[in-house]
Design a protein around this motif. Structure first.
Motif, mmCIF file in Angstrom:
data_model
loop_
_atom_site.group_PDB
_atom_site.id
_atom_site.type_symbol
_atom_site.label_atom_id
_atom_site.label_comp_id
_atom_site.label_asym_id
_atom_site.label_seq_id
_atom_site.Cartn_x
_atom_site.Cartn_y
_atom_site.Cartn_z
ATOM 1 N N MET A 108 61.249 43.765 3.649
ATOM 2 C CA MET A 108 60.710 42.878 2.609
ATOM 3 C C MET A 108 61.801 41.951 2.061
ATOM 4 N N TRP A 109 62.981 42.510 1.883
ATOM 5 C CA TRP A 109 64.094 41.716 1.344
ATOM 6 C C TRP A 109 64.493 40.596 2.315
ATOM 7 N N MET A 110 64.533 40.945 3.615
ATOM 8 C CA MET A 110 64.850 39.930 4.633
ATOM 9 C C MET A 110 63.795 38.830 4.661
ATOM 10 N N GLY A 111 62.533 39.249 4.582
ATOM 11 C CA GLY A 111 61.430 38.282 4.607
ATOM 12 C C GLY A 111 61.509 37.318 3.443
ATOM 13 N N ILE A 128 61.288 38.759 12.277
ATOM 14 C CA ILE A 128 62.036 40.016 12.347
ATOM 15 C C ILE A 128 61.672 40.900 11.157
ATOM 16 N N SER A 129 61.623 40.281 9.971
ATOM 17 C CA SER A 129 61.336 41.079 8.779
ATOM 18 C C SER A 129 59.932 41.682 8.837
ATOM 19 N N LEU A 130 58.969 40.930 9.394
ATOM 20 C CA LEU A 130 57.603 41.448 9.506
ATOM 21 C C LEU A 130 57.550 42.651 10.460
ATOM 22 N N MET A 131 58.313 42.570 11.563
ATOM 23 C CA MET A 131 58.374 43.689 12.516
ATOM 24 C C MET A 131 58.994 44.923 11.862
ATOM 25 N N VAL A 132 60.024 44.695 11.067
ATOM 26 C CA VAL A 132 60.702 45.793 10.377
ATOM 27 C C VAL A 132 59.756 46.436 9.360
ATOM 28 N N VAL A 133 59.025 45.596 8.605
ATOM 29 C CA VAL A 133 58.079 46.103 7.605
ATOM 30 C C VAL A 133 56.985 46.941 8.277
ATOM 31 N N LYS A 134 56.477 46.463 9.431
ATOM 32 C CA LYS A 134 55.422 47.197 10.146
ATOM 33 C C LYS A 134 55.927 48.578 10.582
ATOM 34 N N ALA A 135 57.106 48.610 11.204
ATOM 35 C CA ALA A 135 57.664 49.898 11.655
ATOM 36 C C ALA A 135 57.913 50.818 10.460
ATOM 37 N N GLY A 136 58.446 50.262 9.387
ATOM 38 C CA GLY A 136 58.723 51.058 8.182
ATOM 39 C C GLY A 136 57.457 51.638 7.586
ATOM 40 N N ALA A 141 65.939 23.323 13.711
ATOM 41 C CA ALA A 141 66.726 24.243 12.881
ATOM 42 C C ALA A 141 65.823 25.189 12.088
ATOM 43 N N TRP A 142 64.577 24.749 11.828
ATOM 44 C CA TRP A 142 63.635 25.596 11.085
ATOM 45 C C TRP A 142 63.267 26.871 11.852
ATOM 46 N N LEU A 143 63.508 26.861 13.194
ATOM 47 C CA LEU A 143 63.190 28.038 14.015
ATOM 48 C C LEU A 143 63.964 29.275 13.553
ATOM 49 N N ASP A 144 65.184 29.048 13.083
ATOM 50 C CA ASP A 144 66.041 30.177 12.717
ATOM 51 C C ASP A 144 65.460 30.995 11.554
ATOM 52 N N PRO A 145 65.115 30.348 10.409
ATOM 53 C CA PRO A 145 64.484 31.145 9.339
ATOM 54 C C PRO A 145 63.115 31.698 9.731
ATOM 55 N N VAL A 146 62.384 30.989 10.627
ATOM 56 C CA VAL A 146 61.100 31.528 11.111
ATOM 57 C C VAL A 146 61.374 32.827 11.894
ATOM 58 N N GLY A 147 62.420 32.808 12.708
ATOM 59 C CA GLY A 147 62.827 34.019 13.435
ATOM 60 C C GLY A 147 63.177 35.148 12.479
ATOM 61 N N GLY A 148 63.910 34.803 11.417
ATOM 62 C CA GLY A 148 64.265 35.801 10.400
ATOM 63 C C GLY A 148 63.017 36.413 9.762
ATOM 64 N N ALA A 196 79.566 33.193 11.352
ATOM 65 C CA ALA A 196 80.382 32.226 12.102
ATOM 66 C C ALA A 196 79.508 31.229 12.870
ATOM 67 N N PHE A 197 78.380 31.717 13.425
ATOM 68 C CA PHE A 197 77.551 30.851 14.268
ATOM 69 C C PHE A 197 76.354 30.268 13.507
ATOM 70 N N ASN A 198 76.310 30.508 12.184
ATOM 71 C CA ASN A 198 75.310 29.856 11.333
ATOM 72 C C ASN A 198 73.877 30.216 11.708
ATOM 73 N N SER A 199 73.615 31.540 11.880
ATOM 74 C CA SER A 199 72.259 31.952 12.258
ATOM 75 C C SER A 199 71.648 32.901 11.228
ATOM 76 N N LYS A 200 70.581 32.398 10.577
ATOM 77 C CA LYS A 200 69.851 33.211 9.596
ATOM 78 C C LYS A 200 69.220 34.434 10.275
ATOM 79 N N ALA A 201 68.650 34.228 11.466
ATOM 80 C CA ALA A 201 68.001 35.327 12.188
ATOM 81 C C ALA A 201 69.006 36.419 12.533
#
Length: 385
Positions: free
Chosen positions: A119-122, A236-244, A226-233, A57-62
């Motif tokens: 990885m998929w999110m990234g 996030i994916s890098l943090m998830v990959v590290k924890a995983g 607007a490019w900040l949003d996919p950079v945020g995504g 609804a709010f158009n946020s990739k992150a």
């Protein structure tokens, strides 16, 4: 005889802590581990739906990336409840060391899902960035739709995420940070790797919420951001990959039977020395070695204890029972204690001396040779029938 060696295979099961038997099984809703895992499960379900709908609804990739992460957390909670009730079942003939490794496998499954999800999110975020910087908006939308990403909102990527998404992001940060601290407290008390793994998920979700919040605010208050949003995504994916990746390595180490940590060894040593005065009958017993492995939350411990040469088997059994009772009742998570007795008068035995050296061939060891198995020797044949 210079050395007396006795191996205990008695494996008494009655000394285990009563609270462990009900830990995180679905019947016991009052247990702290059950409560916090279920709370995490319900909140992940709620947040996955809220972030998914909010991101759309709010158009946020992150925020959509964050929603995907909440779904992996939800699966992790279900796996946690399933594996922990399994891991505390008593041993059977087919599984003589118990079912603790089921929890290690569950932990591996959870962290593997986290790794793949990250990885998929990234990949999705990289596609969005590529579309944003190198293609015009219409071509970018086509590319993302073709890649089975969330193509629905990328045709208006230039507008960035709505400011309303910030409230949602701030709320998830607060909930997740609380869940992290509450779950980790129980995990430390129970020394449970799968619960600790679950707590790390909550912390990563909390950090990803911070990133989402910063991205949404930045995209709203900076020009052409607007490019900040996919950079945020992507972040996030890098943090998830590290924890995983970290949790995957920890689970694999447990499955590969890495030794118990020094803290647990120290705790076991203290308990053995505390019991020494009352059982030693005027003699000092000497603890020569503590080893063991971690199997889920369960510690399977092996001790080498030196006793006077003149002691009888009855004396040794008495000492063994006392040691097992003391360690089983005082060191959380110990599920099996095996004691090997050696003579105090004899020299220290070399470490791992019970292992058969690799250079001894099967033909020279007293096992039935292969011909017996292949040709069905009469004795073997009768045994089977």
């Amino acid at each position: 005889m210079a050395t007396t060696q006795t191996r205990s295979h008695s494996g008494h099961g009655h000394h285990h802590h009563h609270h462990d038997n009900v830990y995180l099984t679905s019947q016991n809703k009052n247990d702290a581990g059950v409560r916090i895992t279920r709370l995490g499960l319900y909140s992940n379900l709620g947040m996955a739906i809220a972030k998914g709908v909010g991101g759309y609804a709010f158009n946020s990739k992150a925020m959509i990336a964050d929603a995907i992460h909440s779904v992996t957390d939800l699966a992790s909670d279900i796996l946690t409840l399933a594996t922990i009730s399994w891991s505390l079942k008593p041993p059977t003939d087919k599984f003589p060391t118990g079912f603790g490794k089921i929890e290690s496998l569950g932990s591996l499954g959870v962290s593997g899902m986290l790794l793949i999800g990250g990885m998929w999110m990234g990949y999705g975020s990289l596609l969005t960035l590529y579309g944003h910087f190198f293609l015009d908006p219409a071509a970018a939308a086509d590319l993302l739709a073709h890649a089975h990403s969330h193509g629905h909102d990328h045709s208006h990527d230039h507008s960035g995420p709505s400011i309303h998404a910030a409230w949602l992001a701030a709320g998830t940060v607060a909930i997740k940070e609380w869940l992290y601290h509450a779950t980790m407290k129980v995990a430390r008390e129970r020394k449970s790797s799968v619960l600790a793994s679950n707590a790390v998920h909550h912390r990563v979700d909390s950090l990803t919420g911070f990133v989402t919040l910063a991205v949404i605010l930045g995209a709203n208050f900076m020009q052409n951001a607007a490019w900040l949003d996919p950079v945020g995504g992507l972040l996030i994916s890098l943090m998830v990959v590290k924890a995983g990746a970290e949790n995957t390595v920890a689970a694999l180490m447990e499955l590969a039977d890495r030794s118990i940590d020094d803290e647990v060894k120290g705790s076991i040593k203290n308990k053995v020395y505390k019991v020494t005065p009352e059982i030693a009958k005027g003699h000092e017993i000497e603890l020569r070695d503590v080893s063991g492995i971690k199997s889920g939350q369960n510690y399977l411990v092996d001790l080498e204890v030196a006793v006077p040469n003149a002691w009888t088997i009855e004396d040794i059994r008495h000492v063994e029972d006392k040691i097992r009772t003391q360690i089983g009742g005082k060191v959380r998570g110990v599920r099996r204690v095996r004691v090997r007795f050696v003579s105090k008068e004899a020299d220290d035995l070399p470490k791992f001396d019970e292992f058969i050296p690799g250079h001894i061939s099967p033909r020279s060891s007293p096992e039935p040779d292969e011909d017996v198995h292949h040709h069905g020797h009469n004795d073997e044949h009768h045994k089977q029938h």
